[in-house]
Design a protein around this motif. Structure first.
Motif, short mmCIF file in Angstrom:
data_model
loop_
_atom_site.label_atom_id
_atom_site.label_comp_id
_atom_site.label_asym_id
_atom_site.label_seq_id
_atom_site.Cartn_x
_atom_site.Cartn_y
_atom_site.Cartn_z
N THR A 184 0.85 -1.19 0.00
CA THR A 184 0.00 0.00 0.00
C THR A 184 0.88 1.24 0.00
O THR A 184 2.11 1.15 -0.04
N SER A 185 0.25 2.40 0.03
CA SER A 185 1.02 3.65 -0.05
C SER A 185 0.34 4.73 0.77
O SER A 185 -0.85 4.66 1.07
N GLY A 186 1.09 5.75 1.10
CA GLY A 186 0.59 6.90 1.85
C GLY A 186 1.72 7.86 2.13
O GLY A 186 2.86 7.45 2.37
N HIS A 223 7.00 4.16 6.77
CA HIS A 223 7.13 3.44 5.51
C HIS A 223 8.01 2.21 5.73
O HIS A 223 8.66 2.08 6.76
N GLY A 224 8.01 1.31 4.77
CA GLY A 224 8.74 0.06 4.93
C GLY A 224 7.80 -1.04 5.35
O GLY A 224 6.60 -1.01 5.08
N ARG A 235 4.70 -0.56 2.98
CA ARG A 235 4.09 0.74 2.69
C ARG A 235 5.12 1.68 2.09
O ARG A 235 6.22 1.82 2.60
N GLN A 236 4.73 2.33 0.99
CA GLN A 236 5.60 3.27 0.28
C GLN A 236 4.96 4.66 0.25
O GLN A 236 3.74 4.80 0.40
N PRO A 237 5.76 5.72 0.06
CA PRO A 237 5.18 7.07 0.02
C PRO A 237 4.27 7.31 -1.18
O PRO A 237 3.34 8.10 -1.09
N HIS A 238 4.53 6.62 -2.30
CA HIS A 238 3.78 6.89 -3.52
C HIS A 238 3.16 5.59 -4.06
O HIS A 238 3.48 4.50 -3.60
N GLY A 239 2.27 5.75 -5.04
CA GLY A 239 1.52 4.60 -5.54
C GLY A 239 1.84 4.22 -6.96
O GLY A 239 1.00 3.66 -7.66
N ASP A 240 3.06 4.48 -7.44
CA ASP A 240 3.44 4.17 -8.80
C ASP A 240 4.10 2.79 -8.89
O ASP A 240 4.41 2.17 -7.87
#
Length: 354
Positions: free
Chosen positions: A185-187, A192-193, A231-236
């Motif tokens: 997921t992302s946010g 993150h991680g 979890r990552q900062p972006h959704g690409d």
């Protein structure tokens, strides 16, 4: 010739200034022949029409609506789901004559778009819960419609059955026999991680991300499965690749991964191939959105379909109704519409290897 005004045209045609004004703003008040004559003279003199700012002041309307986005505009135009959604809004607004103004949460000096840009109403699309732009729009008391936001009293809203769709995606993996499941997921805000489910309270996410996480856990928890969340900062796709790389390095890596979006799933599948794995024999992957790219992936992606076009049309229609109700002073109920989310099974999922 000096500056061309309405009076200049009126003197040339031999009519009143008001008649010339009506040719531009109230064409139904003139005969087609007279209006065509006035517009021909205006074109000959190089007159482009009344000043938009002055006309907006006189009418009390701007002729434009805003759409507030958390992400940068460049990312909005590079994501197929976002561009499809924006296209549906533009199509719905076209017959109304309303223009669409894109608003970001980025501030340049003292300029705050949500506070300073003139507009008749605004769409709030999947924004960070701590987005100050949402607060500014609410304080301005202009007509609003929330999309992919936590519904609020008095504000029309358009949502998708994210929790039910995510539950169906995770249950599909459980039914196939998977017991080691990862979540990608992302946010923007928060940690993150790799994150354990019990630590997600340290993460600040929007309404949609929370709904989808809850839906995945609705199916995984009763099956005794504790997923690992990447979890990552972006959704690409690049973010999906990084997240999957972390998950697949574990001593006991997942045999299946559910993703917040198809874009993240694309990166997950690429990471699996680079790690020497085969999808779905070694790793099953499920996305969310059913974007145009989902069916083009190899193998085609199992995903949860939301009707992006219907969401855009419904949101724009709700806003035009709210603007009209404000203009006429008629009361209008703030409807909360929830569109379905359906699991689409393709070739990226299968039972785990024995």
């Amino acid at each position: 010739m000096g500056r061309v005004t309405l009076q200049t045209i009126a003197d040339r045609v031999g009519v009143s200034r008001m008649t010339v004004s009506n040719a531009f703003s109230r064409p139904d008040q003139l005969s087609p022949t007279l209006r065509d004559r006035i517009l021909a003279v205006a074109d000959e003199l190089g007159y482009v029409g009344p000043d938009p700012a002055a006309r907006a002041l006189a009418r009390g309307t701007t002729g434009a609506v805003g759409i507030l986005l958390t992400d940068s505009l460049s990312q909005a135009f590079s994501d197929e789901v976002a561009t499809t959604f924006l296209g549906a809004i533009a199509d719905e607004l076209a017959p109304t004559g309303l223009g669409l103004t894109l608003l970001t949460t980025n501030q340049a000096g003292s300029v705050i778009p949500a506070r300073d840009v003139a507009m008749d109403g605004a769409l709030v699309y999947s924004c960070d819960p701590e987005n100050t732009g949402v607060e500014w729009l609410l304080r301005r008391k202009i007509p609003l419609v929330f999309i992919d936001q936590n519904p609020a009293d008095g504000v029309p809203a358009v949502n998708v059955a994210d929790r039910a769709g995510a539950r169906a995606a995770a249950q599909h993996l459980v039914d196939l026999g998977h017991r080691r499941v990862g979540i990608v997921t992302s946010g923007i805000r928060g940690r993150h991680g790799l994150i354990a489910p019990e630590d997600t309270g340290d993460v600040i996410d929007g309404f949609v991300a929370d709904q989808r996480l809850t839906g995945w856990l609705d199916a995984l928890t009763p099956a005794g499965i504790t997923p690992v969340i990447a979890r990552q900062p972006h959704g690409d796709p690049d973010s999906g690749y990084r997240a999957a790389s972390e998950l697949l390095k574990a001593d006991d890596p997942p045999t299946a991964i559910v993703c917040f979006s198809d874009a993240l799933a694309q990166g997950v599948m690429e990471a699996a191939v680079d790690a020497g794995l085969t999808v779905p024999e070694d790793l099953s992957v499920v996305g969310f959105d059913d974007s145009p790219a989902a069916a083009r992936m190899r193998p085609p992606l199992t995903t949860v379909r939301q009707d992006i076009l219907a969401k855009g049309h419904a949101a724009a229609a709700a806003l035009t109704r709210a603007i009209e109700a404000t203009r006429t002073g008629e009361p209008q109920a703030a409807e909360h519409l929830c569109l379905p989310a359906d699991l689409i099974v393709r070739a990226s999922t299968a039972a785990p290897r024995a």
